[in-house]
Design a protein around this motif. Structure first.
Motif, short mmCIF file in Angstrom:
data_model
loop_
_atom_site.label_atom_id
_atom_site.label_comp_id
_atom_site.label_asym_id
_atom_site.label_seq_id
_atom_site.Cartn_x
_atom_site.Cartn_y
_atom_site.Cartn_z
N THR A 148 7.54 5.49 4.75
CA THR A 148 7.07 6.58 3.89
C THR A 148 5.57 6.84 4.00
OG1 THR A 148 6.67 5.08 2.05
CG2 THR A 148 8.84 6.09 2.16
N THR A 149 4.94 6.29 5.04
CA THR A 149 3.48 6.37 5.08
C THR A 149 2.97 7.06 6.35
OG1 THR A 149 3.44 4.17 6.07
CG2 THR A 149 3.18 4.30 3.68
N ILE A 150 1.68 7.37 6.37
CA ILE A 150 1.08 8.08 7.51
C ILE A 150 1.11 7.22 8.77
CG2 ILE A 150 -1.12 8.97 8.43
CD1 ILE A 150 -1.84 9.91 5.64
N CYS A 151 0.80 5.94 8.62
CA CYS A 151 0.73 5.09 9.81
C CYS A 151 1.62 3.87 9.60
CB CYS A 151 -0.71 4.69 10.10
SG CYS A 151 -1.22 3.14 9.35
N PRO A 152 1.90 3.12 10.64
CA PRO A 152 2.83 1.98 10.50
C PRO A 152 2.27 0.77 9.76
CG PRO A 152 2.69 2.76 12.78
CD PRO A 152 1.57 3.39 12.04
N LEU A 153 1.03 0.83 9.24
CA LEU A 153 0.58 -0.34 8.48
C LEU A 153 1.48 -0.59 7.28
CD1 LEU A 153 -2.86 -1.77 7.77
CD2 LEU A 153 -1.33 -1.47 5.83
N GLY A 154 1.98 0.50 6.70
CA GLY A 154 2.88 0.36 5.57
C GLY A 154 4.13 -0.43 5.96
N ASP A 155 4.74 -0.05 7.08
CA ASP A 155 5.93 -0.78 7.57
C ASP A 155 5.57 -2.23 7.84
OD1 ASP A 155 6.72 1.84 7.66
OD2 ASP A 155 6.72 1.97 9.85
N GLU A 210 -6.30 -4.75 3.84
CA GLU A 210 -6.55 -3.90 5.01
C GLU A 210 -6.01 -2.48 4.87
OE1 GLU A 210 -8.55 -4.95 7.20
OE2 GLU A 210 -8.58 -7.05 6.58
N SER A 211 -5.23 -2.19 3.84
CA SER A 211 -4.74 -0.82 3.64
C SER A 211 -5.94 0.12 3.51
CB SER A 211 -3.90 -0.76 2.36
OG SER A 211 -3.68 0.59 2.01
N CYS A 212 -5.88 1.25 4.23
CA CYS A 212 -7.02 2.16 4.17
C CYS A 212 -7.01 2.98 2.90
CB CYS A 212 -7.05 3.07 5.40
SG CYS A 212 -6.01 4.54 5.24
N GLY A 213 -5.86 3.01 2.21
CA GLY A 213 -5.81 3.65 0.90
C GLY A 213 -5.43 5.12 0.90
N GLN A 214 -5.10 5.68 2.05
CA GLN A 214 -4.76 7.11 2.08
C GLN A 214 -3.42 7.45 1.46
OE1 GLN A 214 -6.13 9.74 5.62
NE2 GLN A 214 -5.30 7.90 6.52
N CYS A 215 -2.40 6.56 1.66
CA CYS A 215 -1.06 6.88 1.15
C CYS A 215 -0.76 6.00 -0.05
CB CYS A 215 0.04 6.63 2.19
SG CYS A 215 -0.48 6.73 3.89
N SER A 216 -0.21 6.61 -1.10
CA SER A 216 0.05 5.80 -2.30
C SER A 216 1.05 4.68 -2.08
CB SER A 216 0.46 6.66 -3.50
OG SER A 216 0.42 8.00 -3.19
N PRO A 217 2.17 4.86 -1.35
CA PRO A 217 3.10 3.73 -1.23
C PRO A 217 2.42 2.50 -0.63
CG PRO A 217 4.08 5.75 -0.34
CD PRO A 217 2.64 6.06 -0.63
N CYS A 218 1.55 2.72 0.34
CA CYS A 218 0.86 1.59 0.98
C CYS A 218 -0.25 1.05 0.09
CB CYS A 218 0.31 2.02 2.34
SG CYS A 218 -0.75 0.81 3.14
N ARG A 219 -1.09 1.93 -0.41
CA ARG A 219 -2.22 1.49 -1.25
C ARG A 219 -1.74 0.74 -2.48
NH1 ARG A 219 -4.10 6.32 -2.52
NH2 ARG A 219 -2.87 6.29 -4.43
N ASN A 256 -9.65 5.88 8.82
CA ASN A 256 -8.44 6.46 8.24
C ASN A 256 -7.56 7.02 9.35
OD1 ASN A 256 -9.24 5.92 5.63
ND2 ASN A 256 -10.12 7.95 5.29
N PRO A 257 -6.33 6.52 9.50
CA PRO A 257 -5.46 7.07 10.54
C PRO A 257 -5.24 8.57 10.36
CG PRO A 257 -4.56 5.03 9.69
CD PRO A 257 -5.73 5.38 8.82
N ARG A 258 -5.07 9.25 11.49
CA ARG A 258 -4.78 10.68 11.45
C ARG A 258 -3.28 10.90 11.37
NH1 ARG A 258 -8.54 12.55 16.61
NH2 ARG A 258 -10.57 12.08 15.66
N TYR A 263 -8.80 -4.19 10.06
CA TYR A 263 -7.57 -4.29 10.85
C TYR A 263 -7.03 -2.91 11.20
CZ TYR A 263 -2.43 -4.94 11.26
OH TYR A 263 -1.11 -4.92 11.63
N ILE A 264 -7.17 -1.96 10.28
CA ILE A 264 -6.56 -0.65 10.47
C ILE A 264 -7.15 0.04 11.71
CG2 ILE A 264 -8.15 0.59 8.92
CD1 ILE A 264 -4.39 1.25 9.54
N CYS A 265 -8.34 -0.32 12.12
CA CYS A 265 -8.93 0.32 13.30
C CYS A 265 -8.25 -0.10 14.59
CB CYS A 265 -10.43 0.06 13.35
SG CYS A 265 -11.28 0.94 12.04
#
Ligand SMILES: Cc1cc2nc3c(=O)[nH]c(=O)nc-3n(C[C@H](O)[C@H](O)[C@H](O)COP(=O)(O)O)c2cc1C
Ligand code: SF4
Ligand code: FES
Lengths: 177, 435
Positions: free
Chosen positions: B398-405, B353-362, B187-189, B169-171
């Motif tokens: 608090t995350t790199i991309c909006p998947l966290g939101d 589907e979390s890509c795992g880059q940011c701890s709050p999301c992962r 991994n989102p940039r 999904y993250i793609c």
């Protein structure tokens, strides 16, 4: 290159397809072909990616094997363990759940005598739960190979399973062909 | 009859073939553009039309195109986002499968406007059969001289390719899509820089959604003013709404933006009402990520005005009493649906589907799933409802991309509007909806 010792070799028509795909990207960007090649490689290897197969893909693209492993392990469509001849993927996300996906999954489990994530002892069927397949208007939905089966109910599941059992269904054909 | 831009000819037999599509007026916009319009004037036209991105964020398309680094001597790329993975969304598949040439026509227009010589359609790997349909249509377009070298003698050349994803999904997030198209993990940039400056292969790139792109031929054929005459002040044109769940007629509907939600749900032209004459309980109006609203707030705003299918009306009331148009994935629940269980399926989805880059999301998505699993099974405690809301609050923003939101909003909105249903699970020590 490190790994010239593989015995794997795609048949000529598959290699021709691979070369056509690699030409789609600029010079030096052949790594872009990795996902298409992994789909092809998986279909050439009974539906899963062995280390040897991934090493062969690395050779085809002139990249390091680790670059292949890290990608193959990221995407959910790539199986890193052997699967049955026919892989049945049952959607479980909200919209399908609202329309009875749990009963569909339970019926597959009952008829095949396995749980999601398992393969039948004779190696003919594997069952896997997946997330939304972008067909929620026709929920519940399953995917087998490149085919979608939609608006499922228990009776349709029975019909599908009967057909696949009779024809010894294989779901791992090359998705491009 | 309401104007249809995306579904006008969708039922024409053989529409996926070049000949049928051409007979119905297809590729006229490309002829017009390449003969008489400059790339910049196409961008201006799209800007003036008011078209906003249909992938979920609703960003004005012409404005996005204007960010492209025109001075760069690197190649420019135009990419179609056909990842379509947001639960409840199934509209792009409909276009790709039945009307691939309209997407190709839009790709040519966008590529020409952006100065791209290569363009890619990135399509989720599960939809390989649709990829094959589109590739066949692309082959036809090459044969007929609408793709390839020197298109219609204009001097403009374009190559168009399809690329399958691998199930992620993250793609769908545009920078993850670009990484994936480069053959990497999705991994989102970190943005900025935005793709318009540094995108595919570090070159200027624009990523647009399938539906956004499929609107372009109509805008070029009929003009920006005709497009802007449709819809509301801030929501121009039409929108595909993919409706599913407990309605009589699930499906894909093209509406003029501004249609009342009540009409959409109950009229026979659209969803045809709630199944079995049941009562409407809740709606997730724009794909799984947007806040869920209870029946009273989806039909009317908190001010008591009719809620409309438009960006601004759905947002009315902010997150306290409103939601978002998102991708147009319209999920309807009747009074038999368990809000907690539905939310659990979403929580599992975002965790998976979390890509795992940011701890709050992962970490947060996994934690929320675990708590929801307990509550749904009747093993939760009252404290955990607040804990859940708190975790969601700490992921949001608090995350790199909006998947966290996207993972947080369904949770906080479900607790906001349906808290008593969480409490029922805890008091009864089981799901109140199981017999
Ligand atoms: C987690 C996530 C998933 C997304 N999935 C999709 C998708 O499946 N399709 C899509 O078009 N846009 C998706 N988007 C939005 C894209 O990042 C991007 O905004 C969009 O492709 C831009 O096109 P548009 O302006 O034409 O809408 C997603 C965004 C996020 C954060
Ligand atoms: S928010 Fe989640 S999906 Fe997005 S980059 Fe961070 S970990 Fe990855
Ligand atoms: S939830 Fe199953 S196809 Fe979307």
């Amino acid at each position: 290159m490190q790994n010239e010792h593989t015995t794997i070799e795609f048949p000529p028509e598959t290699l021709a397809l691979v070369n056509r795909i690699i030409k789609r990207y600029p010079e030096g960007r052949q790594k872009s072909a990795l996902l298409p090649l992994l789909h092809i490689a998986q279909s050439e290897n009974k539906g899963w990616l062995s280390t040897e197969m991934m090493d062969y893909v690395a050779i085809l693209l002139d990249i390091q094997p680790i670059e292949v492993y890290e990608v193959a392990s990221f995407y959910s469509m790539f199986n890193l363990e052997p699967v049955g001849n026919c892989l049945i993927e049952v959607c479980q996300t909200g919209p399908c759940w609202l329309c009875g996906a749990e009963e569909i999954l339970a019926h597959f489990e009952k008829r095949l005598g396995i749980k999601s994530g398992e393969t039948t002892a004779d190696g003919r069927f594997s069952l896997k739960t997946v997330e939304c397949l972008a067909a929620c208007g026709n929920a519940p939905v399953i995917q087998v190979g490149t085919d979608y089966h939609e608006n499922l109910n228990i009776q349709k599941v029975d019909e599908l399973l009967d057909t696949w059992q009779a024809e010894n269904k294989n779901s791992h054909s090359n998705p491009y062909l | 009859m309401a104007t249809k831009i995306l579904l006008e000819n969708i039922e024409a037999p053989g529409l996926a073939t070049f000949d049928c599509y051409r007979k119905l007026g297809g590729y006229a916009s490309v002829e017009k553009a390449l003969k008489s319009l400059s790339p910049d004037s196409i961008t201006q036209e799209v800007l003036k039309s008011g078209l906003r991105g249909r992938g979920g964020a609703g960003f004005p398309t012409g404005m996005k195109w204007n960010f492209i680094d025109k001075k760069s001597d690197k190649p420019h790329y135009f990419i179609c986002n056909f990842d379509e993975s947001e639960p409840g969304t199934f509209k792009d598949r409909h276009i790709g499968q039945l009307n691939p040439h309209q997407l190709i026509e839009g790709m040519i227009l966008g590529s020409y406007a952006l100065g791209a010589r290569s363009a890619y359609i990135y399509i989720r790997g599960e939809l390989f059969y649709v990829l094959n349909i589109i590739e066949k249509a692309i082959d036809e377009a090459y044969q007929k001289g609408f793709l390839g070298e020197n298109i219609m003698g204009s001097g403009y050349s374009l190559d168009l390719y399809c690329q399958p994803g691998g199930g992620a999904y993250i793609c769908g997030e545009e920078t993850a899509l670009i990484e994936s198209l480069e053959g990497k993990r999705g991994n989102p940039r970190i943005k900025p820089p935005f793709p318009a400056l540094v995108g595919l292969y570090n070159c200027p790139t624009v990523v647009n959604n399938v539906e956004t792109i499929a609107n372009l031929p109509w805008i070029i054929n009929h003009g920006a003013d005709a497009y802007a005459a449709l819809g509301t002040l801030k929501s121009k044109g039409t929108k595909l709404i993919s409706a599913c769940g407990h309605i009589n007629k699930p499906g894909i509907y093209e509406i003029e933006l501004g249609l009342p939600v009540e009409e959409f749900i109950y009229s026979d032209e659209y969803c045809g009402g709630i199944r079995n004459g049941n009562q409407l309980k809740a709606v997730v109006a724009g794909g799984s990520s947007v806040p869920i609203l209870p029946a009273e707030l989806i039909l009317k705003t908190a001010k008591g005005e009719p809620r409309l299918l438009s960006y601004e009306s759905l947002e009315e009331g902010g997150f306290q009493t409103g939601t978002m148009l998102g991708s147009g994935g319209f999920i309807v629940m009747d009074h038999t649906a368990c809000i907690v269980k539905n939310l659990l399926t979403f929580a599992r989805f975002y965790h998976h589907e979390s890509c795992g880059q940011c701890s709050p999301c992962r970490e947060g998505t996994g934690w929320m799933e675990k708590i929801l699993r307990r509550i749904e099974a009747g093993k939760g405690s009252m404290k955990e409802i607040d804990l859940l809301a708190d975790i969601a609050k700490h992921i949001d923003g608090t995350t790199i991309c909006p998947l966290g939101d996207a993972a947080a909003w369904p949770v906080s909105s479900a607790i906001r509007h349906f808290r008593s249903e969480f409490e029922e699970h805890i008091i009864q020590q089981k799901c109140p909806f199981t017999k």
